[in-house]
Design a protein around this motif. Structure first.
Motif, PDB file in Angstrom:
ATOM      1  N   TRP A  21       0.818  -1.215   0.000  1.00 31.62           N
ATOM      2  CA  TRP A  21       0.000   0.000   0.000  1.00 31.62           C
ATOM      3  C   TRP A  21       0.852   1.266   0.000  1.00 31.62           C
ATOM      4  CZ3 TRP A  21      -4.666  -0.606  -1.505  1.00 31.62           C
ATOM      5  CH2 TRP A  21      -5.460  -1.656  -1.086  1.00 31.62           C
ATOM      6  N   ASN A  23       2.770   2.705  -2.072  1.00 31.00           N
ATOM      7  CA  ASN A  23       2.770   3.514  -3.283  1.00 31.00           C
ATOM      8  C   ASN A  23       1.377   3.883  -3.777  1.00 31.00           C
ATOM      9  OD1 ASN A  23       5.571   3.505  -3.453  1.00 31.00           O
ATOM     10  ND2 ASN A  23       5.567   1.555  -4.540  1.00 31.00           N
ATOM     11  N   SER A  24       0.367   3.270  -3.207  1.00 30.92           N
ATOM     12  CA  SER A  24      -1.008   3.513  -3.637  1.00 30.92           C
ATOM     13  C   SER A  24      -1.923   3.470  -2.421  1.00 30.92           C
ATOM     14  CB  SER A  24      -1.452   2.426  -4.609  1.00 30.92           C
ATOM     15  OG  SER A  24      -0.625   2.363  -5.723  1.00 30.92           O
ATOM     16  N   HIS A  27      -8.521   2.534  -1.233  1.00 37.86           N
ATOM     17  CA  HIS A  27      -9.748   3.272  -1.501  1.00 37.86           C
ATOM     18  C   HIS A  27     -10.948   2.634  -0.813  1.00 37.86           C
ATOM     19  CE1 HIS A  27      -7.937   5.668  -4.771  1.00 37.86           C
ATOM     20  NE2 HIS A  27      -7.250   4.578  -5.014  1.00 37.86           N
ATOM     21  N   SER A  45      -9.095   2.597 -12.067  1.00 41.43           N
ATOM     22  CA  SER A  45      -7.836   3.345 -12.071  1.00 41.43           C
ATOM     23  C   SER A  45      -7.966   4.667 -12.825  1.00 41.43           C
ATOM     24  CB  SER A  45      -6.688   2.508 -12.650  1.00 41.43           C
ATOM     25  OG  SER A  45      -6.883   2.243 -14.019  1.00 41.43           O
ATOM     26  N   GLU A  48      -8.985   7.677 -10.691  1.00 42.53           N
ATOM     27  CA  GLU A  48      -7.995   8.302  -9.815  1.00 42.53           C
ATOM     28  C   GLU A  48      -7.404   9.550 -10.472  1.00 42.53           C
ATOM     29  OE1 GLU A  48      -5.806   4.998  -7.177  1.00 42.53           O
ATOM     30  OE2 GLU A  48      -5.356   4.901  -9.309  1.00 42.53           O
ATOM     31  N   THR A  64       0.434   8.086 -14.582  1.00 42.46           N
ATOM     32  CA  THR A  64       0.609   7.338 -13.332  1.00 42.46           C
ATOM     33  C   THR A  64      -0.466   6.267 -13.184  1.00 42.46           C
ATOM     34  OG1 THR A  64      -0.628   9.091 -12.222  1.00 42.46           O
ATOM     35  CG2 THR A  64       1.775   9.175 -12.077  1.00 42.46           C
ATOM     36  N   ALA A  67       0.354   2.756 -11.953  1.00 41.46           N
ATOM     37  CA  ALA A  67       0.717   2.567 -10.553  1.00 41.46           C
ATOM     38  C   ALA A  67      -0.500   2.437  -9.647  1.00 41.46           C
ATOM     39  CB  ALA A  67       1.580   3.738 -10.083  1.00 41.46           C
ATOM     40  N   SER A  68      -1.672   2.406 -10.209  1.00 38.42           N
ATOM     41  CA  SER A  68      -2.902   2.348  -9.430  1.00 38.42           C
ATOM     42  C   SER A  68      -2.988   1.065  -8.600  1.00 38.42           C
ATOM     43  CB  SER A  68      -4.108   2.420 -10.367  1.00 38.42           C
ATOM     44  OG  SER A  68      -5.299   2.205  -9.653  1.00 38.42           O
ATOM     45  N   ALA A  69      -3.463   1.207  -7.384  1.00 37.54           N
ATOM     46  CA  ALA A  69      -3.695   0.045  -6.516  1.00 37.54           C
ATOM     47  C   ALA A  69      -4.730  -0.890  -7.135  1.00 37.54           C
ATOM     48  CB  ALA A  69      -4.161   0.508  -5.143  1.00 37.54           C
ATOM     49  N   ASN A 103      -4.137  10.453  -4.305  1.00 31.48           N
ATOM     50  CA  ASN A 103      -3.133   9.443  -4.636  1.00 31.48           C
ATOM     51  C   ASN A 103      -1.844  10.062  -5.149  1.00 31.48           C
ATOM     52  OD1 ASN A 103      -4.943  10.040  -6.883  1.00 31.48           O
ATOM     53  ND2 ASN A 103      -3.745   8.589  -8.062  1.00 31.48           N
TER      54      ASN A 103
END
Length: 109
Positions: A21, A23-24, A27, A45, A48, A64, A67-69, A103
């Motif tokens: 978590w 880096n992301s 939610h 994503s 975001e 980016t 890079a989404s969670a 984010n």
């Protein structure tokens, strides 16, 4: 003719203290209308904040979004929702839950 969409729940699977978590931000659970389970990750994503929308630098390429969670199967699982609570008719979009917009951190002080 518009494709028939399905409803998917993106549910966090990693523990709150999981280092993935870092880096992301999490939610919580998010519900989307999408074509497939993979498309559900993309829809979430895309909701975001992206670096191109603020004065931040990209972490990968020109966006980016990667890079989404929501794109990580270590952080989120995707479950098809057949409960009937949400209509499958309509645009591809987030229809439930809250996608955070913190984010990314602005470089402006």
């Amino acid at each position: 003719m518009q494709d028939r969409l399905k409803i998917y729940r993106l549910v966090p699977t990693a523990a709150p203290h999981d280092p993935n978590w870092q880096n992301s931000p999490p939610h919580g659970e998010v519900v989307v209308r999408a074509k497939t389970a993979g498309d559900a990750r993309l829809v979430a994503s895309q909701a975001e904040l992206d670096f191109m929308e603020i004065d931040a630098s990209p972490s990968e390429g020109n966006s980016t979004e990667m890079a989404s969670a929501f794109r990580s199967d270590k952080l989120y699982t995707v479950i098809e929702d057949s409960s009937g609570r949400f209509a499958p008719n309509g645009p591809r979009c987030v229809i439930g839950g809250r996608v955070r917009t913190d984010n990314l951190i602005s470089t402006q002080l």
